[in-house]
Scaffold this active site. Structure first.
Site, mmCIF file in Angstrom:
data_model
loop_
_atom_site.group_PDB
_atom_site.id
_atom_site.type_symbol
_atom_site.label_atom_id
_atom_site.label_comp_id
_atom_site.label_asym_id
_atom_site.label_seq_id
_atom_site.Cartn_x
_atom_site.Cartn_y
_atom_site.Cartn_z
ATOM 1 C CD GLU A 1 -19.436 11.107 18.857
ATOM 2 O OE1 GLU A 1 -18.921 9.980 18.953
ATOM 3 O OE2 GLU A 1 -19.748 11.607 17.761
ATOM 4 N N GLY B 1 2.762 4.524 1.060
ATOM 5 C CA GLY B 1 3.304 5.006 2.325
ATOM 6 C C GLY B 1 3.914 3.953 3.214
ATOM 7 C CB THR B 2 4.186 0.332 3.175
ATOM 8 O OG1 THR B 2 4.155 0.195 1.761
ATOM 9 C CG2 THR B 2 2.802 0.144 3.727
ATOM 10 N N GLY B 3 6.821 2.606 2.639
ATOM 11 C CA GLY B 3 8.280 2.717 2.608
ATOM 12 C C GLY B 3 8.936 2.026 1.431
ATOM 13 C CE LYS B 4 4.817 0.899 -2.881
ATOM 14 N NZ LYS B 4 3.978 1.435 -1.788
ATOM 15 N N PRO C 1 0.834 -1.206 0.000
ATOM 16 C CG PRO C 1 -0.551 -1.451 1.847
ATOM 17 C CD PRO C 1 0.677 -1.994 1.218
ATOM 18 C CG ASP D 1 -21.870 6.773 13.068
ATOM 19 O OD1 ASP D 1 -20.639 6.840 13.084
ATOM 20 O OD2 ASP D 1 -22.616 7.418 13.838
#
Ligand code: ADP
Ligand code: MG
Ligand code: ZN
Length: 618
Positions: free
Chosen positions: A439, A222-225, A220, A515
């Site tokens: 809430e 932003g996983t540091g590829k 995915p 929701d």
């Protein structure tokens, strides 16, 4: 774009092609003057041969110049000299006539002479008629083709002439190392072998082992590829050629392929080195998909050819990254090309702690409770965690502190996940009350069920994302599997907000839209993908596309089944909603207590909330 070199074979340095063109025209005009000179006087009148003879015989002509095919003669007309010209006719008596005729004002004869046509030297002729025009056209061509290239560089749309233009430069001396990439231990393990190979290709060649030519980093966003690809270059201390897939695909057919050729040629010269193609799906898409894109296919074909072409033992390793592996052409993935796949997943709890630690090294901080932050960020990518740390540092500065604290991090988690606090949004007292009950409804339903994550925080401070309040649940551990009950309880919790509105105010508001969206998604997945409905048992009714990019899904069943699925989903949601309403109706006094506490404080912790719940239960 890089400045083009001036042509060395022309010493006329012209900046603009049009100037070059004008210059060419000027030279042509100048040549014209050289080749067809006039007689200097611009008032030459044409006349016929008969009137020439008449004028000679009439004694009006002062002098005559006979050229190769014309005769120029000056006539005295009332004291003024007028020059005439006429064609030269084959007149054997012309000389006789001129000798006999009288000149008007002088007592003697007409002066006349014949101009011997000047022959240019053959060398000069050759130069004038062949070399010079050729040179002019060459200069003009060079200029215009250059300006076309310049326009290509500037994004214009002209046909391409020449090579691929933009050069790809290798970065050497990269400082990124594996230490900068936290978690992702499996990926690092796989890539360590490549690093070792780049350090010492000879060792592998000795045994006759060929390392995979390419490794594909998959995961995915932003996983540091991108990060880990640089780290491989940094660890191996080799040059790093980085290019993004989209850079290959240009408007001009053939440019991408030329670029690929360039890239591999340069890499071959710099071996051992790494070629990194980021977002390779831009060129590596499957070729069979209906609408063809010539340019992309040519580029891909060139890439495949180059990958086959180079010697695997030379020390060129190709890394590529993508978050859409399923869309890649099979030819790219076959052995001998990107046959090694390095999976980069979203970090787990330990991974998140490690990533936070790496990024916290870059900021000043006091003792941070990593566990809290890591647990609150389940599902976040490395890039998001990096962002969270940075937001925390910014917050510390805003607060006038010199270091980051745990609360900075907790607040920035919310900022990144739910948007910043909206300080000036003023809710009316009624709205505030409604939001509070909504809430507390979520929180209470969550608290009353087993198998649901403990409430961590409840707040009714509006956020820039549009949320008027939210209930944060944080799991104590990591979950890899969810059972049917847990999923159902989640849906019940999601319906808790709306249920509270219904039970307490007897009204419904727009506040539940998010929701509803989430509950429906979950319920749908239970029926279509997780095989959790009795009716459809383990039948797969949906397939997920782009698992790493949000995972939109498409139905894999008939239209009849599709409408039946809707009914099944509705049933799940209705059950959940009914259960939530029951819980709230059964605990109305806790609802009122917790809600008024929340209205007063605006933000309460999970512990404060649970204390109210426990006190009321006694
Ligand atoms: P990708 O290419 O997978 O989309 P990037 O490599 O561009 O992601 O990551 C973006 C940023 O996120 C990195 O520059 C880094 O700061 C941070 N990051 C992502 N994963 C990690 C990780 N495993 N360890 C440390 N930082 C990470
Ligand atoms: Mg990337
Ligand atoms: Zn809600």
């Amino acid at each position: 774009m890089e400045k083009q070199k001036k042509p060395s074979n022309s010493n006329i340095s012209v900046q603009n092609p049009y100037v070059g063109f004008l210059l060419g025209i000027l030279i042509v005009l100048f040549l014209n003057g050289l080749l067809f000179p006039n007689i200097g006087n611009n008032r030459i009148l044409s006349t016929d041969y008969v009137s020439f003879i008449e004028k000679v015989d009439g004694g009006k002509v002062k002098n005559v110049v006979i050229k190769s095919n014309e005769i120029y003669f000056t006539v005295d007309e009332d004291g003024k000299n007028v020059v005439y010209k006429t064609g030269l006719t084959n007149d054997p008596q012309l000389v006789d006539r001129l000798l006999k005729a009288d000149s008007p004002n002088e007592s003697h004869k007409i002066t006349f002479n014949q101009i011997v046509p000047k022959e240019n030297s053959p060398i000069l002729n050759f130069f004038l008629f062949w070399v010079l025009p050729g040179l002019i056209f060459y200069i003009i061509w060079r200029r215009t083709s250059k300006s076309i290239q310049a326009r290509i560089g500037a994004g214009g749309n002209f046909m391409s002439i020449g090579n691929s233009g933009a050069k790809i430069y290798a970065e050497s001396d990269i400082k990124t190392t594996f230490a900068d990439v936290a978690g992702q231990d499996e990926a690092k393990e796989t890539l360590t072998e490549i690093v070792d190979f780049l350090h010492n290709p000879a060792k592998y060649a000795e045994v006759g082992a060929t390392l995979p030519k390419g490794a594909l980093l998959v995961g995915p966003p932003g996983t540091g590829k991108t990060l880990i690809a640089r780290a491989v270059a940094g660890e191996a201390k080799v040059p790093f050629f980085a290019i993004s897939g989209s850079e290959f695909v240009q408007m001009f057919v053939g440019m991408g392929a030329a670029k690929v050729r360039d890239l591999f040629k340069q890499a071959g010269e710099k071996a051992p080195c790494i070629i990194f193609i980021d977002e390779i799906d831009a060129i590596g898409k499957r070729r069979d998909t209906g609408m063809g894109n010539d340019e992309r296919e040519q580029t891909l074909n060139q890439l495949l050819t180059e990958m086959d072409g180079f010697d695997g033992q030379k020390g060129v390793v190709i890394l590529a990254a993508t978050n859409r592996p399923e869309s890649l052409d099979k030819a790219l993935l076959r052995p001998g090309r990107f046959d090694r796949r390095v999976q980069m997943e979203l970090p787990d709890l330990e991974g998140r702690k490690a990533i936070l630690a790496v990024h916290l090294q870059k900021v000043k901080h006091d003792d941070i409770d990593m566990d809290i932050v890591a647990r609150a960020t389940a599902g976040s990518s490395g890039a998001e965690l990096a962002n969270i740390v940075n937001e925390a540092a910014l917050r510390a500065v805003r607060m006038g502190r010199k270091y980051v604290t745990t609360s900075d991090l907790e607040e920035s988690v919310e900022t990144v996940l739910a948007g910043a606090q909206k300080k000036n949004a003023v809710l009316s007292a009624d709205e505030k009350k409604l939001v509070a009950y909504h809430e507390i409804g979520h929180a209470l339903v969550a608290a009353m069920q087993t198998h649901s994550a403990p409430v961590h925080k409840i707040t009714i401070i509006p956020r820039t994302s549009g949320a008027l309040g939210y209930t944060m649940q944080v799991d104590s551990g990591e979950h890899f599997l969810l059972d049917r009950n847990e999923l159902f309880n989640r849906i019940v919790t999601l319906t808790g907000g709306r249920s509270a509105e219904e039970v307490v105010f007897g009204a419904v508001t727009t506040g539940a839209s998010n929701d509803i969206e989430q509950a429906t998604k979950l319920a749908r997945a239970m029926v279509t993908r997780y095989g959790m409905s009795e009716k459809y048992d383990m039948m797969g009714l949906e397939t997920v596309n782009n698992a790493y990019l949000g995972g939109d899904s498409s139905l894999a069943c008939s239209a009849v089944t599709a409408s039946d699925i809707d009914r099944e989903v509705l049933r799940v949601i209705k059950d959940a909603h009914a259960k939530a309403r029951d819980i709230i109706t059964g605990h109305l006094d806790v609802m009122h207590k917790a809600a008024s506490f929340l209205i007063e404080k605006e933000t309460i912790t999970g512990e404060e909330f649970m204390k109210i719940v426990r006190d009321a239960e006694k």
